[in-house]
Design a protein around this motif. Structure first.
Motif, PDB file in Angstrom:
ATOM      1  N   GLY A 233      51.118  41.329  28.743  1.00 41.63           N
ATOM      2  CA  GLY A 233      51.070  40.131  27.916  1.00 41.63           C
ATOM      3  C   GLY A 233      50.081  39.092  28.389  1.00 41.63           C
ATOM      4  N   ARG A 234      49.279  39.419  29.395  1.00 41.82           N
ATOM      5  CA  ARG A 234      48.285  38.467  29.894  1.00 41.82           C
ATOM      6  C   ARG A 234      47.206  38.282  28.837  1.00 41.82           C
ATOM      7  NH1 ARG A 234      46.486  37.507  35.547  1.00 41.82           N
ATOM      8  NH2 ARG A 234      44.523  36.361  35.452  1.00 41.82           N
ATOM      9  N   SER A 235      46.865  37.028  28.543  1.00 42.44           N
ATOM     10  CA  SER A 235      45.896  36.746  27.485  1.00 42.44           C
ATOM     11  C   SER A 235      44.468  36.684  28.006  1.00 42.44           C
ATOM     12  CB  SER A 235      46.250  35.428  26.784  1.00 42.44           C
ATOM     13  OG  SER A 235      46.294  34.363  27.735  1.00 42.44           O
ATOM     14  N   ASN A 236      44.272  36.120  29.195  1.00 42.90           N
ATOM     15  CA  ASN A 236      42.916  35.996  29.726  1.00 42.90           C
ATOM     16  C   ASN A 236      42.544  37.225  30.544  1.00 42.90           C
ATOM     17  OD1 ASN A 236      44.907  35.211  31.569  1.00 42.90           O
ATOM     18  ND2 ASN A 236      43.428  34.114  32.830  1.00 42.90           N
ATOM     19  N   GLY A 237      41.241  37.472  30.658  1.00 35.90           N
ATOM     20  CA  GLY A 237      40.759  38.640  31.372  1.00 35.90           C
ATOM     21  C   GLY A 237      40.729  38.436  32.879  1.00 35.90           C
ATOM     22  N   LEU A 238      40.297  39.484  33.577  1.00 35.75           N
ATOM     23  CA  LEU A 238      40.205  39.457  35.036  1.00 35.75           C
ATOM     24  C   LEU A 238      38.764  39.713  35.450  1.00 35.75           C
ATOM     25  CD1 LEU A 238      43.386  41.549  35.931  1.00 35.75           C
ATOM     26  CD2 LEU A 238      43.095  39.090  36.203  1.00 35.75           C
ATOM     27  N   ASN A 239      38.253  38.866  36.341  1.00 29.38           N
ATOM     28  CA  ASN A 239      36.886  39.007  36.818  1.00 29.38           C
ATOM     29  C   ASN A 239      36.845  39.850  38.090  1.00 29.38           C
ATOM     30  OD1 ASN A 239      35.845  37.426  34.763  1.00 29.38           O
ATOM     31  ND2 ASN A 239      36.013  35.526  35.945  1.00 29.38           N
ATOM     32  N   ILE A 240      35.913  40.788  38.131  1.00 31.21           N
ATOM     33  CA  ILE A 240      35.722  41.633  39.310  1.00 31.21           C
ATOM     34  C   ILE A 240      34.295  41.442  39.792  1.00 31.21           C
ATOM     35  CG2 ILE A 240      35.683  43.992  40.194  1.00 31.21           C
ATOM     36  CD1 ILE A 240      37.732  44.716  38.085  1.00 31.21           C
TER      37      ILE A 240
END
Length: 420
Positions: free
Chosen positions: A139-146
């Motif tokens: 349910g996470r709306s924002n993305g993840l930066n790698i």
């Protein structure tokens, strides 16, 4: 006759040492019976009663291992209902999915070359992904930066003649973007796609296990191990199996196996009955029967016809074996003056094998009996000497004692399972 030794069966059952882990003693000590149950913390042990059945799903980095137990006493022994099972569905599956995604974007040949030429930078990249993987939630709306290592960006430009950002645009993969901070940005949909194949395999394996007749009536599913810390896995298991049984996630779920190992060391007798994971036996010689045995197994010895390589079972796969069961066997050396007897032990994942040469049968150990010299005054060869072996199973090792019946002298007997 066992590979040249005459054999007198005293017991029909050979209880083979079983591989078990500390998760079998999930909650015996009362001081460690507090669980994180769905949405809160509560005392759970009081809800478990004699006869209750439960599954332990040990979700680790490489594999997922399942065991099924039944409580025989409220705070006492356990009975294993089905042989331990599992598969390569650990957290590393998510890492492999991420690598496959990189191959799809930048090319498999480039990723293979980068791993070979810049191994330290590749490790840095996998560590960066591991950190983001642990923070992924449903349910996470924002993305993840790698963060991509500089050597990755530079090596790709030299190797392909274009930038990483250009490669992302040309890949038409909308769920992975290039952020303004110069990082690889995985959307929530991308993280979900990386997790789903592994999670689906875990749920499918648990569902298939719960369909077994021996596992009917399971009330609880304990989710333990390092991968069980993932909120993605926790919610998926709850959604898929929450209506079938109660999902229990212990506190400090990643340390549950370690705690169980300590508790099991204090009381190894807690699991009273186990299920044999494989079929075990030895290669024997039986009387050759024309039309029943193949001609290539025929052996003529001292004028008698024998069939070689027959697997004589000690215990069959999924057979119940009790703690501390003992089997006694008698052996006779094939030659007078023989100082050592070696009997090879074989195993198979099925119980329909006939010969040790059948597909899937492999050597897994050996029994070695050292014989003392013949007593002074005895006539060698007049009478075959008898060696009586006693074997006790169910502990962390097989205990073997052998006695030379004629002299009543004890001989040393060991079982080697490490060199094969």
């Amino acid at each position: 006759l066992i590979n040249g030794f005459y054999n007198d069966w005293v017991s029909e059952r050979f209880i083979f040492v079983l591989c078990f882990s500390a998760r079998e003693q999930l909650r015996k000590a009362r001081h460690s019976r507090t669980f994180l149950v769905e949405s809160g913390t509560g005392e759970f042990w009081s809800e478990m009663q004699t006869g209750d059945r439960y599954i332990v799903a040990d979700c680790g980095g490489g594999t997922v291992d399942l065991t099924v137990h039944q409580i025989e006493q409220p705070q006492g022994t356990l009975k294993e209902l089905y042989k331990a099972s599992g598969g390569p569905y650990g957290a590393v599956g998510v890492d492999l999915a991420f690598e496959a995604m990189l191959c799809q974007i930048f090319g498999e040949d480039f990723i293979d070359s980068f791993k070979a030429k810049r191994p330290a930078a590749w490790v840095d990249l996998t560590i960066a992904f591991e950190a983001r993987k642990r923070t992924a939630t449903p349910g996470r709306s924002n993305g993840l930066n790698i963060s991509l290592p500089f050597s990755f960006i530079d090596y790709y430009k030299r190797h392909r003649g274009q930038s990483v950002e250009t490669a992302l645009r040309k890949s038409n993969m909308n769920i992975v973007k290039w952020s303004s901070q110069g990082m690889l940005r995985l959307t929530a949909e991308a993280m979900n796609e990386l997790f789903q194949p592994t999670i689906n395999n875990i749920i499918k394996h648990i569902e298939e296990l719960m369909k077994k007749q021996e596992v009917q009536g399971v009330r609880f599913l304990f989710l333990v191990g390092g991968f069980a810390e993932s909120p993605m896995l926790q919610q998926a298991v709850q959604n898929a199996l929450g209506q079938t049984c109660r999902i229990i996630i212990p506190q400090d779920v990643g340390l549950t196996i370690l705690k169980g190992a300590v508790l099991f060391g204090l009381d190894p007798t807690v699991v009273r009955v186990r299920r044999c994971p494989l079929t075990y036996g030895v290669g024997v010689l039986n009387r050759f029967v024309e039309g029943r045995h193949p001609r290539d197994k025929l052996l003529v010895k001292e004028g008698r016809e024998w069939c070689t390589d027959i697997l004589d079972r000690f215990v069959s796969v999924d057979q119940s074996v009790a703690l501390g069961e003992v089997v006694r066997r008698s052996y006779t050396p094939a030659r007078t003056g023989q100082r050592k007897i070696i009997i090879n032990i074989y195993c198979s994942a099925t119980d329909d094998v006939v010969y040790i040469s059948d597909p899937g049968v492999r050597k897994c150990g050996a029994i070695t009996l050292d014989l003392p010299e013949a007593l002074p005054g005895t006539v060698a060869g007049v009478e075959r000497r008898e060696i009586r072996a006693t074997m006790q199973f169910g502990d962390t090792e097989i205990k073997v004692m052998a006695v030379d019946v004629a002299s009543e002298r004890t001989v040393r007997a060991t079982i080697d399972f490490l060199s094969n």
